[in-house]
Write a protein that holds these residues in place. Structure first.
Motif, PDB file in Angstrom:
ATOM      1  N   VAL A  88      79.604  74.627  25.034  1.00  0.00           N
ATOM      2  CA  VAL A  88      79.910  76.107  25.752  1.00  0.00           C
ATOM      3  C   VAL A  88      78.873  77.101  24.959  1.00  0.00           C
ATOM      4  O   VAL A  88      78.379  78.086  25.759  1.00  0.00           O
ATOM      5  N   LYS A  89      78.780  77.260  23.618  1.00  0.00           N
ATOM      6  CA  LYS A  89      77.681  77.939  22.945  1.00  0.00           C
ATOM      7  C   LYS A  89      76.158  77.842  23.588  1.00  0.00           C
ATOM      8  O   LYS A  89      75.753  78.864  23.798  1.00  0.00           O
ATOM      9  N   ARG A  90      75.924  76.508  23.871  1.00  0.00           N
ATOM     10  CA  ARG A  90      74.753  76.614  24.541  1.00  0.00           C
ATOM     11  C   ARG A  90      74.680  77.253  25.869  1.00  0.00           C
ATOM     12  O   ARG A  90      73.791  77.456  26.284  1.00  0.00           O
ATOM     13  N   LEU A  91      75.763  76.929  26.650  1.00  0.00           N
ATOM     14  CA  LEU A  91      75.620  77.138  27.837  1.00  0.00           C
ATOM     15  C   LEU A  91      75.617  78.772  28.114  1.00  0.00           C
ATOM     16  O   LEU A  91      75.058  79.510  28.761  1.00  0.00           O
ATOM     17  N   ILE A  92      76.279  79.529  27.126  1.00  0.00           N
ATOM     18  CA  ILE A  92      76.369  80.998  27.162  1.00  0.00           C
ATOM     19  C   ILE A  92      74.942  81.465  26.645  1.00  0.00           C
ATOM     20  O   ILE A  92      74.529  82.398  27.270  1.00  0.00           O
ATOM     21  N   LEU A  93      74.205  80.644  25.570  1.00  0.00           N
ATOM     22  CA  LEU A  93      72.771  81.149  25.265  1.00  0.00           C
ATOM     23  C   LEU A  93      72.038  80.954  26.400  1.00  0.00           C
ATOM     24  O   LEU A  93      71.135  81.788  26.602  1.00  0.00           O
ATOM     25  N   LEU A  94      72.238  79.803  27.244  1.00  0.00           N
ATOM     26  CA  LEU A  94      71.184  79.404  28.368  1.00  0.00           C
ATOM     27  C   LEU A  94      71.407  80.682  29.384  1.00  0.00           C
ATOM     28  O   LEU A  94      70.263  81.263  29.795  1.00  0.00           O
TER      29      LEU A  94
END
Length: 120
Positions: A73-79
């Motif tokens: 989820v963190k990576r998706l938000i950063l993306l």
């Protein structure tokens, strides 16, 4: 100077040198469209500079529950944040500066580059 500032200076200088190389080879030698070169620049910026950490710190300040999220989820938000940065850069550099001020037909260059790539 402490170690942290030396590391940041090293990263920035590395980014500037590699940016010059990317722009020179991709844009001037290979005649790649500016928007594709901008994507490579953004990827280089993400890789070399501590932007992910900076964005995560800002997100934690705004939304403290961010630190409890799953890593995906963190990576998706950063993306999503990086896509927004890309769209802003594209709007400023390509649409406003190149097409608006210099009257360079960037979209036509992209289509020509894709057609040349498909023919080869």
């Amino acid at each position: 100077m402490d170690q942290k500032s030396k590391s940041l200076i090293y990263r920035i200088s590395k980014f500037v040198i590699l940016s010059f190389i990317i722009i020179y080879f991709f844009y001037f030698k290979m005649n790649m469209p500016v928007s594709l070169v901008l994507i490579f620049e953004l990827l280089l910026l993400i890789k070399l500079l501590p932007i992910s950490k900076f964005i995560e710190k800002k997100l934690i300040k705004i939304y403290p529950k961010y630190s409890k999220f799953n890593i995906w989820v963190k990576r998706l938000i950063l993306l999503v944040c990086f896509i927004i940065v890309y769209l802003i850069l594209k709007l400023i550099i390509i649409n406003l500066i190149l097409e608006g001020i210099f009257n360079i037909p960037v979209e036509e260059q992209i289509n020509d580059f894709i057609n040349k790539s498909l023919e080869e």
